[in-house]
Design an enzyme around this catalytic site. Structure first.
Site, PDB file in Angstrom:
ATOM      1  N   THR A  42       0.848  -1.202   0.000  1.00 10.06           N
ATOM      2  CA  THR A  42       0.000   0.000   0.000  1.00 10.06           C
ATOM      3  C   THR A  42       0.881   1.247   0.000  1.00 10.06           C
ATOM      4  OG1 THR A  42      -1.740  -1.201   1.153  1.00 10.06           O
ATOM      5  CG2 THR A  42      -1.823   1.211   1.274  1.00 10.06           C
ATOM      6  N   CYS A  80      -8.861  -7.377   1.188  1.00  6.07           N
ATOM      7  CA  CYS A  80      -9.140  -6.025   1.673  1.00  6.07           C
ATOM      8  C   CYS A  80     -10.628  -5.706   1.575  1.00  6.07           C
ATOM      9  CB  CYS A  80      -8.370  -4.989   0.865  1.00  6.07           C
ATOM     10  SG  CYS A  80      -6.690  -5.470   0.611  1.00  6.07           S
ATOM     11  N   GLN A  82       1.737  -9.038  -6.089  1.00  5.63           N
ATOM     12  CA  GLN A  82       1.338 -10.440  -6.294  1.00  5.63           C
ATOM     13  C   GLN A  82       2.267 -11.185  -7.243  1.00  5.63           C
ATOM     14  OE1 GLN A  82      -0.777 -12.147  -4.608  1.00  5.63           O
ATOM     15  NE2 GLN A  82      -1.958 -10.546  -3.585  1.00  5.63           N
ATOM     16  N   HIS A 104       4.784  -9.908   2.963  1.00  6.94           N
ATOM     17  CA  HIS A 104       3.860 -10.929   3.495  1.00  6.94           C
ATOM     18  C   HIS A 104       3.154 -11.739   2.409  1.00  6.94           C
ATOM     19  CE1 HIS A 104      -0.349  -9.141   3.186  1.00  6.94           C
ATOM     20  NE2 HIS A 104       0.355  -8.050   2.946  1.00  6.94           N
ATOM     21  N   THR A 157      12.480   5.101  11.527  1.00  7.69           N
ATOM     22  CA  THR A 157      13.433   4.076  11.963  1.00  7.69           C
ATOM     23  C   THR A 157      13.174   2.775  11.214  1.00  7.69           C
ATOM     24  OG1 THR A 157      13.542   5.118  14.112  1.00  7.69           O
ATOM     25  CG2 THR A 157      14.246   2.816  14.000  1.00  7.69           C
TER      26      THR A 157
HETATM   27  N1  PLP Z   1      -1.257  -4.531  -4.402  1.00 12.64           N
HETATM   28  C1  PLP Z   1      -1.754  -5.753  -4.594  1.00 12.64           C
HETATM   29  C2  PLP Z   1      -1.891  -6.279  -5.981  1.00 12.64           C
HETATM   30  C3  PLP Z   1      -2.162  -6.536  -3.509  1.00 12.64           C
HETATM   31  O1  PLP Z   1      -2.672  -7.749  -3.713  1.00 12.64           O
HETATM   32  C4  PLP Z   1      -2.036  -6.003  -2.202  1.00 12.64           C
HETATM   33  C5  PLP Z   1      -2.509  -6.763  -1.019  1.00 12.64           C
HETATM   34  O2  PLP Z   1      -3.465  -7.499  -1.103  1.00 12.64           O
HETATM   35  C6  PLP Z   1      -1.493  -4.713  -2.051  1.00 12.64           C
HETATM   36  C7  PLP Z   1      -1.115  -4.016  -3.166  1.00 12.64           C
HETATM   37  C8  PLP Z   1      -1.314  -4.108  -0.688  1.00 12.64           C
HETATM   38  O3  PLP Z   1      -0.172  -4.658  -0.081  1.00 12.64           O
HETATM   39  P1  PLP Z   1       0.058  -4.561   1.508  1.00 12.64           P
HETATM   40  O4  PLP Z   1      -0.874  -5.559   2.128  1.00 12.64           O
HETATM   41  O5  PLP Z   1       1.501  -4.957   1.700  1.00 12.64           O
HETATM   42  O6  PLP Z   1      -0.202  -3.166   1.920  1.00 12.64           O
END
Ligand code: PLP
Length: 393
Positions: A72, A328, A182, A204, A240
């Site tokens: 994000t 999400c 992804q 993650h 940090t």
């Molecule tokens: N972009 C894509 C294609 C994702 O699948 C995700 C998470 O599902 C994100 C961005 C967001 O990543 P993060 O969970 O590390 O903020």
């Protein structure tokens, strides 16, 4: 009860080697990587080592790697850090909300935003991106153009033609960001070959820890930092450094490179294909995005006459974790914007489920899924409409 986790695109567990690599940095070697004393030096060494690994992962210079908090933040930084009123932003309707909502914000601030739709198979046509670029845009134009396209879609796994889009960016002088959250660890990776200026990944999604990620920032890209304060990360990302997280990301990236070379991802593709073929034996099922190139671990399947949410719950009760789309948005009743952009209607989008395998998935896992899914589908399809509704609540 046997539990099989088929939701790797939502998140993945740490691999034991990642856990082990991180372990000393929580307590014994807890130093701040900016401190001069021995504690700081140890932390700094660990961060430098991870930066070297990430530079190999991206195929870039160490100075082009910026550690951050994940996908994000990377997506937001690329967009907010590069664009100003009067600039032009081109992205696609199948992006993650971290890109799409940033696009909405930019539109409110006077950036001209164009959203390109995919073809029915889920692929973005690079020529549509070219057509979306303002005709008056010329290399050297002081108004910037940024293109942001994902490497692999989180819901369907469809891998986008980023190399061709990179060539169009180079020809037109546009900046190019890839949301590779992804794709990282699942498809061969090389930012030079992709031709991008910016690329975001998240630990993650590739068996590393949550809340840490990295961004490739091509040397000379005029990106303003999103976070300001200290001089960390060459002043590109204040705060940090998350030393254990960065170490975990480094180890996960190292293992991801090995998995792409040692046949692990080919094994996962064969398991996914077997899972998919088994589920398709159920009447009234179809794969969304089947005819496009896809990340090895993902399949998105439409089950006619079913409420996806009810099937997610029924499968969970039988020990199989899948999802109705992006994690999400789970809990929201909105159908998937990705599947709708591919031309599915609301009901078909709601009747679709994503199965995404961990890289540790086994044949026994797939056997279990193939025992459980047909029973659950048959059971739900046999229920009266009001019982279906109750089952989904
Ligand atoms: N972009 C894509 C294609 C994702 O699948 C995700 C998470 O599902 C994100 C961005 C967001 O990543 P993060 O969970 O590390 O903020």
């Amino acid at each position: 009860m046997r539990r099989v986790y088929c939701d790797a695109n939502a998140t993945t567990p740490l691999l034991p080697e990642v856990m082990e690599a991180m372990r000393p940095y929580w307590m014994e070697d807890f130093g701040n990587a900016s401190s001069i004393h021995l504690h700081g030096q140890k932390a700094r060494k660990a961060v430098d080592h991870a930066r070297g690994t990430l530079a190999r992962f991206f195929n870039c210079r160490e100075a082009e790697v910026v550690f951050n908090s994940g996908g994000t933040e990377g997506d937001n930084t690329a967009i907010f850090g590069l664009l100003r009123a009067g600039d032009h932003f081109i992205t696609t309707s199948i992006e993650h909300s971290a890109v799409l909502q940033a696009a909405d914000r930019m539109a409110e601030h006077g950036v001209e935003v164009r959203i390109v739709a995919p073809k029915k198979n889920g692929l973005i046509d690079p020529e549509e991106i070219r057509r979306a670029i303002r005709p008056e845009t010329q290399p050297g134009d002081s108004r910037r153009t940024l293109i942001s396209v994902m490497l692999a879609n989180n819901e369907t796994g469809v891998v986008q033609p980023v190399e061709e889009i990179g060539k169009i960016a180079a020809e037109t002088g546009a900046f190019f960001h890839i949301d590779a959250v992804q794709g990282a660890g699942k498809v061969p990776f090389d930012v030079r070959r992709f031709g991008c200026h910016l690329c975001s990944i998240s630990a993650h999604k590739m068996h590393g820890p949550k809340g840490v990620g990295a961004m490739y920032v091509r040397r000379g890209t005029p990106l303003s930092p999103l976070m300001v304060g200290g001089s960390h990360e060459r002043r590109q990302r204040a705060g940090t450094q998350n030393v254990p997280g960065i170490v975990g990301l480094g180890k996960a990236a190292e293992l991801a490179m090995e998995s792409l070379d040692d046949g692990t991802m080919d094994r996962i593709a064969r398991l996914r294909d077997r899972l998919e073929a088994g589920v398709l034996e159920i009447a009234g099922t179809k794969v969304n995005g089947a005819v496009a190139p896809r990340a090895a671990n993902t399949t998105n399947i439409h089950f006619e006459h079913l409420e996806g949410e009810a099937l997610v719950i029924a499968l969970d009760l039988k020990g199989v974790a899948v999802s109705g789309g992006s994690a999400c948005h789970s809990g929201s009743t909105e159908p998937s914007h990705v599947l709708m952009a591919m031309g599915l209607d609301k009901n078909a989008a709601r009747a679709s489920l994503r199965f995404s395998l961990l890289k540790t998935a086994t044949d026994e896992d797939v056997d279990h899924v193939l025992r459980v899914v047909p029973e659950a589908v048959e059971h739900l399809r046999a229920l009266a409409p009001e019982e279906k509704l109750a089952a989904s609540l």
